[in-house]
Design a protein around this motif. Structure first.
Motif, PDB file in Angstrom:
ATOM      1  N   GLU A  81      32.266   9.490  73.475  1.00  0.00           N
ATOM      2  CA  GLU A  81      33.532   9.222  72.431  1.00  0.00           C
ATOM      3  C   GLU A  81      33.402   7.445  71.837  1.00  0.00           C
ATOM      4  OE1 GLU A  81      34.548  11.412  70.243  1.00  0.00           O
ATOM      5  OE2 GLU A  81      34.325  13.905  71.333  1.00  0.00           O
ATOM      6  N   ASP A  82      33.592   7.279  70.745  1.00  0.00           N
ATOM      7  CA  ASP A  82      34.107   5.844  71.146  1.00  0.00           C
ATOM      8  C   ASP A  82      35.374   5.676  71.954  1.00  0.00           C
ATOM      9  OD1 ASP A  82      32.500   6.144  68.356  1.00  0.00           O
ATOM     10  OD2 ASP A  82      33.579   6.158  67.069  1.00  0.00           O
ATOM     11  N   LEU A 105      33.761   4.220  75.321  1.00  0.00           N
ATOM     12  CA  LEU A 105      33.319   2.800  75.529  1.00  0.00           C
ATOM     13  C   LEU A 105      34.162   1.741  75.385  1.00  0.00           C
ATOM     14  CD1 LEU A 105      30.168   4.254  72.892  1.00  0.00           C
ATOM     15  CD2 LEU A 105      30.051   3.522  75.938  1.00  0.00           C
ATOM     16  N   ARG A 106      34.984   1.747  74.714  1.00  0.00           N
ATOM     17  CA  ARG A 106      35.601   1.251  74.615  1.00  0.00           C
ATOM     18  C   ARG A 106      36.858   0.296  76.101  1.00  0.00           C
ATOM     19  NH1 ARG A 106      37.786   3.107  69.582  1.00  0.00           N
ATOM     20  NH2 ARG A 106      36.983   1.815  68.004  1.00  0.00           N
ATOM     21  N   LYS A 122      27.981  16.101  71.544  1.00  0.00           N
ATOM     22  CA  LYS A 122      28.385  15.124  70.411  1.00  0.00           C
ATOM     23  C   LYS A 122      27.391  16.213  68.498  1.00  0.00           C
ATOM     24  CE  LYS A 122      29.690  11.377  69.961  1.00  0.00           C
ATOM     25  NZ  LYS A 122      31.267  11.644  69.603  1.00  0.00           N
ATOM     26  N   ARG A 151      26.150   8.977  66.256  1.00  0.00           N
ATOM     27  CA  ARG A 151      26.871   8.209  66.265  1.00  0.00           C
ATOM     28  C   ARG A 151      27.558   7.030  65.231  1.00  0.00           C
ATOM     29  NH1 ARG A 151      30.204   6.174  70.159  1.00  0.00           N
ATOM     30  NH2 ARG A 151      29.421   7.660  71.589  1.00  0.00           N
ATOM     31  N   LYS A 152      27.980   6.695  64.385  1.00  0.00           N
ATOM     32  CA  LYS A 152      28.506   6.360  63.005  1.00  0.00           C
ATOM     33  C   LYS A 152      28.994   4.914  63.709  1.00  0.00           C
ATOM     34  CE  LYS A 152      28.153   9.807  60.364  1.00  0.00           C
ATOM     35  NZ  LYS A 152      29.148  10.424  58.937  1.00  0.00           N
ATOM     36  N   THR A 153      29.984   4.539  64.839  1.00  0.00           N
ATOM     37  CA  THR A 153      30.895   3.535  64.760  1.00  0.00           C
ATOM     38  C   THR A 153      29.802   2.665  65.636  1.00  0.00           C
ATOM     39  OG1 THR A 153      32.421   5.083  65.381  1.00  0.00           O
ATOM     40  CG2 THR A 153      32.463   2.801  65.682  1.00  0.00           C
ATOM     41  N   PHE A 168      28.483  -0.707  67.828  1.00  0.00           N
ATOM     42  CA  PHE A 168      28.798  -0.918  69.616  1.00  0.00           C
ATOM     43  C   PHE A 168      29.704  -2.460  69.159  1.00  0.00           C
ATOM     44  CE2 PHE A 168      25.285   1.120  71.976  1.00  0.00           C
ATOM     45  CZ  PHE A 168      25.800   1.680  71.806  1.00  0.00           C
ATOM     46  N   SER A 216      31.859  -2.923  66.913  1.00  0.00           N
ATOM     47  CA  SER A 216      33.051  -2.420  66.627  1.00  0.00           C
ATOM     48  C   SER A 216      33.901  -1.631  68.006  1.00  0.00           C
ATOM     49  CB  SER A 216      32.983  -1.576  65.448  1.00  0.00           C
ATOM     50  OG  SER A 216      33.012  -2.476  64.429  1.00  0.00           O
ATOM     51  N   LEU A 217      33.199  -1.693  69.345  1.00  0.00           N
ATOM     52  CA  LEU A 217      33.908  -0.544  70.316  1.00  0.00           C
ATOM     53  C   LEU A 217      34.459  -1.844  70.786  1.00  0.00           C
ATOM     54  CD1 LEU A 217      31.600   2.560  70.574  1.00  0.00           C
ATOM     55  CD2 LEU A 217      33.830   2.301  69.649  1.00  0.00           C
ATOM     56  N   LEU A 228      23.967   0.319  64.897  1.00  0.00           N
ATOM     57  CA  LEU A 228      24.600   1.278  66.337  1.00  0.00           C
ATOM     58  C   LEU A 228      25.084  -0.374  67.284  1.00  0.00           C
ATOM     59  CD1 LEU A 228      23.149   3.388  68.773  1.00  0.00           C
ATOM     60  CD2 LEU A 228      25.439   3.407  67.246  1.00  0.00           C
TER      61      LEU A 228
END
Length: 662
Positions: free
Chosen positions: A388-389, A392-393, A418, A422-424, A426, A428-429, A484
């Motif tokens: 999950e996002d 990773l954060r 999942k 993944r759309k977010t 990297f 941004s994380l 990504l």
């Protein structure tokens, strides 16, 4: 320019002043097909020469470098050199004697590998490529080397001097001086597989299964198929490996060149992502243990976490002694809950709700500082496509800010936990790969034979893009990593990378249709018994099911034949004993990240019966199960289903098409 797997910047920084002079000359003059390593342990004895050079046409050369000046030399023989230093006269090993010792140890080992020995002719029984050794006295000019007796101690044909390394020396002259050092010289060009075998002998850390492939060890040698050798005669040639058992050059470059900072690798199934992770963890372990900040390896799958722990232990790297912690993400969260006395406000059942609250609890504790940030020298994530996002954060926060050593490995084609790609981005994380310069796509599948990979790709056709036509490769690269890495401007999901086959051939997969579940299990047990009789190790055999309920009949059939097995129907992933020679009976979810030479996928029809799962998700699971096989794949079912029919049709087409090519 020659290839430096450690990276030219890294080698330049590691060289002392004298070594740097030779490094610059090698970089300036050697052509693209040469490979140069600097100051790395070689062979099982761990000898560490200054430079090792491998040329497909010239052979293998080992060099020692000294920056002695003429006034420093007080005397010498062929074994030792007396040196004038501030504290008096000291004795140092002769660099030529050192280089000779290094290369002869390698030659003795490689001469036991039948694939590297001339089978006939003048050099029958000898290595089929040239080899040699030499030294570089980078501060001595040729004029200074003309003193009486000098050539006897430092033969000109084996000694590079300062004059040989200057900018005005052309490439042809330099190469002639360099390759005049060979002990034997004859025409031979090493093939790529032969070069891989040489690298296998040079660097044990590149071996996939070092505990099984150390020449002269007491541990039995194993063929890549998982077959035990028929004879164990001392000194006899040993069948050890093929391309599957050693990193390829791209994998080695990625593993060796990783410095501090964030790194992202998008690798297809079988491209060696986990192998790179294990290599990197082993490399960082001593430094992590010295400073008391361990290396943390995270993955989603508990069975994979246990296998990575086993692989590291086989290389002498353990959590207790070497500071490498391997956990599934939720197991690590439970460690944090116990260590810092956190309260998870959710019952353990249902599991999904508990795991969500478990992760959220640790996330809040990390944000508040209750769980300390920066507590790990490095964090490495396998199966990042299933993270999950928020996880990773958290991983970004766990890395020591002085190193920022974060490694993220993923492949969206294997995202079986999942529901969507993944759309977010990297970025941004908090994962910063410097505009893509610290990101890599690894497209080549080395795990599977061409037959196995072709069938898997055909069955998962709608999940994985078709091969790009000429001229599309560059655009595909950009789109695959762009979203990504933070370059996307919309919410489009990241493109899945299509694997390229390494071209390794093997038997055609088979599909068996049984009349009942019990008959199917009997057929599977018969196949396993047949493989065992042919010499295949049981530990190299896995049977994969969609659901645990399908394992019962196979367990009974194996028990009747007295074939040892370990089943996840009765065992937890942490209870799998990877050192035991036993068949593994696993689920399609738990097998992700693992590999076996021989794989049976049972009850294929059950993939069509999964409730609340889309067809694409089940195809993804089947793709993961099929691509665990490194050599041999058999599928079976006891009922008809759309997926079984698809498999049958694709297998028949594959057989016809490949038959026409032979």
């Amino acid at each position: 320019m020659a290839l430096f797997p450690q990276g030219k910047t890294t080698v330049h920084a590691r060289c002392n002043t004298g070594e740097r002079k030779l490094f610059e000359a090698l970089k300036r003059h050697l052509p693209d097909d040469h490979i140069v390593w600097h100051d790395l342990p070689i062979g099982d004895a761990g000898l560490q020469p200054d430079f090792v050079i491998l040329s497909p046409r010239q052979g293998l050369l080992v060099l020692e470098v000294k920056d002695w000046k003429r006034g420093t030399l007080a005397g010498a023989d062929k074994h030792r050199v007396a040196l004038n230093v501030e504290r008096g006269v000291i004795s140092s090993p002769h660099p030529l004697a050192q280089a000779r010792q290094h290369v002869l140890a390698l030659v003795d080992r490689m001469a036991q590998d039948a694939a590297l020995v001339a089978p006939e002719g003048r050099y029958r029984g000898k290595l089929l490529f040239p080899w040699g050794w030499g030294c570089a006295l980078v501060n001595l000019k040729r004029q200074e080397a003309e003193a009486p007796g000098f050539a006897e101690i430092f033969p000109p044909e084996r000694t590079l001097l300062r004059d040989d390394l200057t900018d005005d020396v052309d490439a042809e002259t330099f190469s002639q001086r360099l390759w005049s050092m060979m002990q034997v010289s004859f025409p031979h060009t090493l093939t790529m597989p032969q070069q891989d075998r040489v690298r296998w002998h040079l660097f044990p850390s590149l071996r996939v299964t070092p505990q099984q492939t150390s020449l002269g060890s007491e541990i039995s040698q194993t063929d890549p198929s998982g077959t035990e050798p028929s004879a164990a005669l001392a000194g006899a040639p040993v069948r050890m490996h093929d391309v599957m058992n050693v990193m390829d050059m791209q994998q080695e470059r990625e593993a060796r060149r990783m410095g501090d900072g964030h790194r992202v690798i998008h690798g297809v199934a079988g491209s060696g992502k986990t192998m790179i992770l294990v290599f990197r963890a082993q490399y960082l372990a001593p430094a992590a243990a010295a400073v008391g900040r361990p290396v943390l390896v995270l993955c989603f799958n508990r069975a994979l976490a246990e296998k990575i722990s086993y692989l590291l232990a086989s290389r002498g790297v353990t959590e207790e002694g070497h500071g490498v912690v391997v956990r599934s993400f939720h197991s690590w969260c439970e460690d944090m809950v116990r260590t810092y006395q956190l309260e998870v406000k959710a019952p353990r059942s249902p599991k999904t709700a508990y795991f969500e609250e478990l992760a959220a609890t640790v996330e809040r504790a990390l944000a508040s500082g209750f769980v300390p940030k920066g507590q790990y020298t490095a964090v490495m994530i396998d199966e990042a496509h299933d993270f999950e996002d928020a996880w990773l954060r958290m991983a970004v926060e766990l890395v020591n800010p002085a190193t920022k050593a974060l490694l993220v490995l993923y492949d969206h084609a294997q995202a079986i936990y999942k529901k969507q790609n993944r759309k977010t981005p990297f970025k941004s994380l908090g994962i910063d790969v410097v505009g893509g310069r610290r990101s890599t796509i690894m497209r080549t599948n080395y795990r599977n034979t061409a037959e196995v990979l072709s069938l898997a790709l055909r069955c998962a056709a709608e999940l994985i893009p078709q091969a790009a036509v000429d001229g599309e490769a560059a655009d595909t690269n950009d789109s695959e990593l762009g979203a990504l890495l933070g370059g996307a401007v919309d919410d489009s999901a990241v493109t899945i990378v299509r694997p390229d086959s390494a071209g390794r051939r093997g038997p055609m997969p088979v599909l068996h249709q049984a009349v009942s579940a019990k008959a199917e299990a009997s057929w599977q047990a018969q196949k396993i018994a047949q493989l065992q009789a042919e010499g295949v190790r049981l530990g190299q055999i896995a049977v994969v099911f969609r659901f645990k309920a399908g394992m019962v009949y196979l367990e009974e059939a194996l028990q009747a034949r007295e074939i040892p097995f370990q089943s996840l129907r009765t065992l937890k992933p942490r209870d799998l004993r990877w050192a035991d020679d036993a068949v593994r009976i696993l689920t399609a979810h738990s097998v992700k990240g693992l590999e076996f030479s021989h794989v049976l996928v049972g009850a294929v029809d059950a993939f069509d019966e999964a409730k609340h799962q889309s067809v694409s998700e089940e195809l993804r699971l089947l793709y993961v199960a099929m691509t665990r096989a490194t050599l041999w794949l058999a599928l079976s079912s006891h009922r008809e289903s759309p997926l079984v029919q698809r498999l049958r049709e694709q297998l028949e087409r594959l057989q016809v098409e490949w038959a026409s090519l032979e």
